[in-house]
Design a protein around this motif. Structure first.
Motif, PDB file in Angstrom:
ATOM      1  N   PHE A  71      -1.621   7.618  -3.312  1.00 48.97           N
ATOM      2  CA  PHE A  71      -1.775   6.164  -3.181  1.00 48.97           C
ATOM      3  C   PHE A  71      -1.555   5.807  -1.727  1.00 48.97           C
ATOM      4  CE2 PHE A  71       0.300   1.983  -3.121  1.00 48.97           C
ATOM      5  CZ  PHE A  71      -0.781   1.242  -3.546  1.00 48.97           C
TER       6      PHE A  71
ATOM      7  N   GLN B 232     -10.659   8.354  -5.397  1.00 54.60           N
ATOM      8  CA  GLN B 232     -10.289   6.939  -5.528  1.00 54.60           C
ATOM      9  C   GLN B 232     -10.737   6.418  -6.892  1.00 54.60           C
ATOM     10  OE1 GLN B 232      -8.670   4.941  -2.852  1.00 54.60           O
ATOM     11  NE2 GLN B 232      -8.220   4.123  -4.878  1.00 54.60           N
TER      12      GLN B 232
ATOM     13  N   ASN C 147       0.170 -10.748  -1.974  1.00 54.60           N
ATOM     14  CA  ASN C 147       0.301 -10.507  -0.532  1.00 54.60           C
ATOM     15  C   ASN C 147       0.005 -11.734   0.317  1.00 54.60           C
ATOM     16  OD1 ASN C 147       0.962  -7.931  -1.022  1.00 54.60           O
ATOM     17  ND2 ASN C 147      -0.714  -7.009   0.160  1.00 54.60           N
TER      18      ASN C 147
ATOM     19  N   THR D 155      -2.475   3.061   1.442  1.00 52.18           N
ATOM     20  CA  THR D 155      -2.940   1.683   1.570  1.00 52.18           C
ATOM     21  C   THR D 155      -3.599   1.386   2.899  1.00 52.18           C
ATOM     22  OG1 THR D 155      -0.741   1.103   2.270  1.00 52.18           O
ATOM     23  CG2 THR D 155      -1.277   0.735  -0.037  1.00 52.18           C
ATOM     24  N   SER D 156      -3.848   2.419   3.716  1.00 51.74           N
ATOM     25  CA  SER D 156      -4.607   2.131   4.933  1.00 51.74           C
ATOM     26  C   SER D 156      -5.575   3.270   5.176  1.00 51.74           C
ATOM     27  CB  SER D 156      -3.661   1.974   6.124  1.00 51.74           C
ATOM     28  OG  SER D 156      -2.961   3.177   6.309  1.00 51.74           O
TER      29      SER D 156
ATOM     30  N   ASN E 279     -11.167  -3.306   2.570  1.00 51.20           N
ATOM     31  CA  ASN E 279      -9.752  -3.066   2.303  1.00 51.20           C
ATOM     32  C   ASN E 279      -9.552  -1.634   1.848  1.00 51.20           C
ATOM     33  OD1 ASN E 279      -9.338  -5.705   2.832  1.00 51.20           O
ATOM     34  ND2 ASN E 279      -8.435  -6.216   0.847  1.00 51.20           N
ATOM     35  N   ALA E 280      -8.337  -1.140   2.091  1.00 53.77           N
ATOM     36  CA  ALA E 280      -7.980   0.152   1.524  1.00 53.77           C
ATOM     37  C   ALA E 280      -7.394  -0.099   0.137  1.00 53.77           C
ATOM     38  CB  ALA E 280      -6.991   0.867   2.419  1.00 53.77           C
ATOM     39  N   ASP E 281      -6.857   0.944  -0.460  1.00 50.52           N
ATOM     40  CA  ASP E 281      -6.314   0.819  -1.812  1.00 50.52           C
ATOM     41  C   ASP E 281      -5.113  -0.135  -1.812  1.00 50.52           C
ATOM     42  OD1 ASP E 281      -6.195   1.216  -4.457  1.00 50.52           O
ATOM     43  OD2 ASP E 281      -5.291   3.224  -4.359  1.00 50.52           O
ATOM     44  N   SER E 282      -4.807  -0.678  -2.991  1.00 49.09           N
ATOM     45  CA  SER E 282      -3.675  -1.583  -3.117  1.00 49.09           C
ATOM     46  C   SER E 282      -3.175  -1.527  -4.548  1.00 49.09           C
ATOM     47  CB  SER E 282      -4.105  -3.013  -2.762  1.00 49.09           C
ATOM     48  OG  SER E 282      -3.143  -3.926  -3.225  1.00 49.09           O
ATOM     49  N   ARG E 283      -1.920  -1.925  -4.734  1.00 46.15           N
ATOM     50  CA  ARG E 283      -1.407  -1.998  -6.094  1.00 46.15           C
ATOM     51  C   ARG E 283      -2.073  -3.133  -6.853  1.00 46.15           C
ATOM     52  NH1 ARG E 283       3.790  -3.512  -6.882  1.00 46.15           N
ATOM     53  NH2 ARG E 283       4.015  -3.959  -4.668  1.00 46.15           N
TER      54      ARG E 283
ATOM     55  N   ALA F  65      -7.566  -4.422  -3.736  1.00 43.34           N
ATOM     56  CA  ALA F  65      -7.922  -3.016  -3.579  1.00 43.34           C
ATOM     57  C   ALA F  65      -9.379  -2.872  -3.153  1.00 43.34           C
ATOM     58  CB  ALA F  65      -7.682  -2.261  -4.878  1.00 43.34           C
TER      59      ALA F  65
END
Ligand SMILES: Nc1ncnc2c1ncn2[C@@H]1O[C@H](COP(=O)(O)OP(=O)(O)OP(=O)(O)O)[C@@H](O)[C@H]1O
Ligand SMILES: [Mg+2]
Lengths: 275, 427
Positions: B364, B382, B117, B366-367, B194-198, B203
């Motif tokens: 899943f 999570q 990213n 991401t925010s 941060n929120a979740d991420s791939r 993450a």
């Protein structure tokens, strides 16, 4: 639920009464009071006049129904499940068990002091102020303070606690706590004060102070006291009623009861043979 | 009555009595030993659990970063509309710049050292501070997961190349960066913000923590007043009859119902009948409230029962109405107990996973959710998602997530203990 059939003893039984020419007029009267706890009858046909502005003592062996009768007078038995009261108790001719009567107001007129001192876990001031607050007796803060101070004075506690009115009431000694409870009861301006063995949790000195206090309070209040101590009954009361197994056996002027009981069971009790 | 002057016991055998006494002391000792042994076992097991988690998870509390200088030239980024800049080129230029002069550098591999990213990280940094357009911007960029693991020593460079995630060429590129002094390993704030991420390196738990917070808030707002009201009614007003007996038995049974059943109920009622959104903390909170309710009712009733009857009598005798007796005296005295029980109930709800899985809080996302109606995860779900992910970085993050969850639980229980000790009045 139908009334249990009257027991044979009930029919043949008659309270022995001695009139007292000097007694004050009675405004509080009980007539034919029966109390049942579920199926069990705890009081049988109790009738008695309580003279105003004097002390009446209830004596009798444990379990004879003294507390039960006392609690009938300000309807504290209402909160006991399965408890049923028949007969009349009147204050100034007004039946206390009338459905239209307001129990909350009644308890302001007939206060109660319990066996074990039970101040609220709040400050001394809050303890005494609670009654006037909920009954709306004080117009403002100064009014309330005045009531608290005068009640504490009447209960003979003010001098001892005047500089810690905001300390917790539970921090006082047992005797002081009991006087706090008396002050709390006085604060709502009752006509009658019921006391259920008020000294049984106290030492002799604290007891003497409370007895003195009761003697002073008699000027302004009608007092009914339950006691296990014959000496106490003799010392503080003008009228004595002796209960036995749920029945009012004998009632009359205190002097007469203790010096010259007319009923054998009364004599047995005050000489220590039953009880 | 027997004659009390003639004792029926003869004190003739002191030896026998001494032997008996010794046996009694021995029994005392044994009992104490069993107790200590049980406590040691419990503490030992707890120790093993926490140690395993710390060993597995501590590395996730730091993150490898690489200092990169990005040349934000006006050719690539337009001052008027920086959001539409050619950020991918900005990043690849910066990477090329880092490896200029390096013999045989594999630029495709080099492009994967920074997190995927990176272009968005740079873009956001510039959008926050448009003044840097036309000059150089230096940023700490998280390293991609394999390099992060290499830096943390999880990937062993001594293994044969075929059994490593990174080949010799990639490791050589990494060593160049280390030599240039660009690599650092600060505390991993991203884990919390941060929120979740791939991508494991990006993450974090922010989404899950926010989701759990909203769900617990809904749970508290519903179960606390309802639970107290129900308990007060049952304890103070309800007549004793068959109906209240049935209610009472059912409340106690409800406390023992497996949580997944509540999840199914939530799925059927809240999602399908009421049509509430899937994965929403609102629904999670409602389901958790159903589960917490019996706990709160039971502790509240116990606390109400523990208020001495003499206080009620005193208040009644003063002419307080029933409502006043409860509101002025009984409830305040019962409150510390009620609060303690509620917090413990909420702590249980915080760790509850199964019902949240059923209502889709394992999506899943991401925010972090902006409200109770937005899709979200929760802390335990999570952890569940991460535990299911194959990347090495997620393994450590799973343990770290569990540690964070345990941290919250311990804090809540500590608050409960504090309340119990400091609010409780004596009478
Ligand atoms: N809540 C209750 N439920 C059922 N029975 C009761 C209850 N309270 C009192 N009783 C019964 O009523 C009878 C009278 O009790 P009470 O408490 O009035 O006696 P008492 O004269 O005050 O005794 P004591 O001197 O020991 O206080 C007793 O037989 C007692 O067992
Ligand atoms: Mg009694």
């Amino acid at each position: 639920m139908a009334n249990p059939a009257p027991t044979p003893a009930m029919e043949s039984f008659q309270t022995v009464r001695t009139a007292d020419a000097n007694a004050n007029p009675a405004r509080l009267k009980a007539d034919g009071v029966n109390v049942f706890y579920g199926e069990k009858q705890a009081l049988f046909d109790v009738s008695i006049d309580i003279p105003e502005k004097s002390v009446s003592a209830f004596i009798g062996p444990s379990g004879c129904g003294k507390s039960t009768f006392l609690r009938c007078i300000n309807r504290m038995n209402d909160s006991i499940e399965g408890c049923r009261v028949t007969g009349d108790i009147t204050l100034d001719g007004e039946n206390l068990y009338d459905a239209r009567l307001d129990v909350v107001e009644l308890r302001a007129r007939i206060g109660m002091v319990f066996q074990k001192p039970n101040p609220f876990p709040k400050s001394i001031f809050e303890n005494v102020a609670y009654g006037p607050k909920i009954h709306g007796l004080a117009r403002d803060k100064t009014d309330l303070e005045e009531i608290v101070v005068s009640s504490l004075k009447k209960a003979g506690l003010f001098e001892e606690v005047k500089d810690r009115l905001h300390a917790p009431g539970t921090g006082l000694s047992g005797g002081q706590q009991q006087r706090l409870c008396i002050a709390r009861a006085i604060a709502v301006g009752p006509e009658v004060i019921l006391m259920d063995e008020p000294c049984s949790a106290l030492d002799p000195i604290a007891t003497a102070i409370i007895e003195e206090l009761i003697d002073e309070l008699r000027e302004n209040y009608t007092i009914v006291i339950v006691t296990h101590s014959m000496q106490q009954a003799a010392r503080v009361s003008q009228k004595t009623a002796f209960f036995h197994l749920g029945k009012l056996i004998e009632e009359g002027p205190t002097e007469g009861i203790f010096t010259n009981p007319r009923e054998k069971r009364t004599q047995d009790y005050i000489t220590g043979r039953i009880g | 009555m027997t004659d009390i002057t003639a004792p029926s016991v003869t004190f003739a055998d002191p030896d026998r009595m001494a032997a008996l006494r010794r046996r009694r002391y021995a029994a005392d000792l044994r009992l104490r030993f069993y107790g200590i042994a049980a406590i040691c076992t419990a503490i030992g097991l707890l120790g093993i659990l926490v140690t395993t988690l710390v060993i597995g998870g501590y590395s996730a509390f730091t993150q490898t970063h690489i200092r990169v200088a990005f040349d934000i030239s006006e050719d690539l980024v337009d001052r008027g509309d920086p959001a539409q800049g050619r950020w991918r080129t900005v990043v690849s230029d910066a990477i090329e710049e880092m490896f200029t002069g390096v013999e045989g550098a594999d630029m495709r591999a080099a492009g994967q050292i920074l997190t995927n990213n990176t272009q968005f990280i740079v873009r956001d940094a510039v959008l926050r501070n448009p003044g840097v357009i036309g000059s150089t911007l230096v940023l700490e960029i998280p390293a991609a997961d394999p390099y992060d693991q290499l830096n943390k020593g999880v990937i062993n460079r001594d293994l044969p190349e075929s059994r490593r995630r990174l080949n010799d060429g990639q490791i050589a590129l990494w060593d160049v960066l280390v030599e240039q002094g660009r690599v650092s390993r600060p505390f991993n704030w991203a884990l919390f913000f941060n929120a979740d991420s791939r991508f494991p390196e990006l993450a974090g738990l922010a989404g899950a923590i926010t989701g759990s917070f909203y769900a617990l808030l809904v749970c508290f707002v519903i179960s606390f007043p309802v639970g107290i009201a129900a308990a007060v009614y049952l304890e103070e007003f309800a007549p004793r009859n068959r109906l209240t007996d049935i209610v009472e038995v059912n409340i106690n049974n409800l406390a023992a119902v497996p949580s997944i059943v509540f999840g199914l109920l939530g799925l059927a009622v809240f999602l399908q009948t009421f049509g509430l959104p899937r994965s929403a903390p609102l629904v999670g909170g409602l389901v958790l409230a159903l589960m917490t309710l019996p706990t709160i009712i039971i502790v509240t009733r116990a606390s109400l029962k523990a208020v001495p009857p003499s206080i009620r009598e005193a208040a009644l005798g003063m002419g307080a109405s029933r409502h006043q007796v409860i509101m002025h005296h009984v409830l305040p005295l019962a409150l510390p107990g009620i609060l303690t029980g509620t917090i413990i109930g909420l702590a249980q709800a915080l760790g509850e996973t199964a019902p949240l899985l059923l209502i889709g809080m394992n999506a899943f996302i991401t925010s972090p959710p902006g409200g109770v109606m937005e899709a979200s995860t929760a802390l335990p779900t999570q952890i569940f998602i991460w535990a299911d992910s194959p990347e090495r970085g997620f393994v450590a993050r799973t343990s770290a997530g569990i540690l964070v969850l345990l941290g919250f639980l311990i804090t809540m229980n500590a608050v409960a203990i504090f309340l119990r000790q400091h609010l409780q009045r004596t009478w």
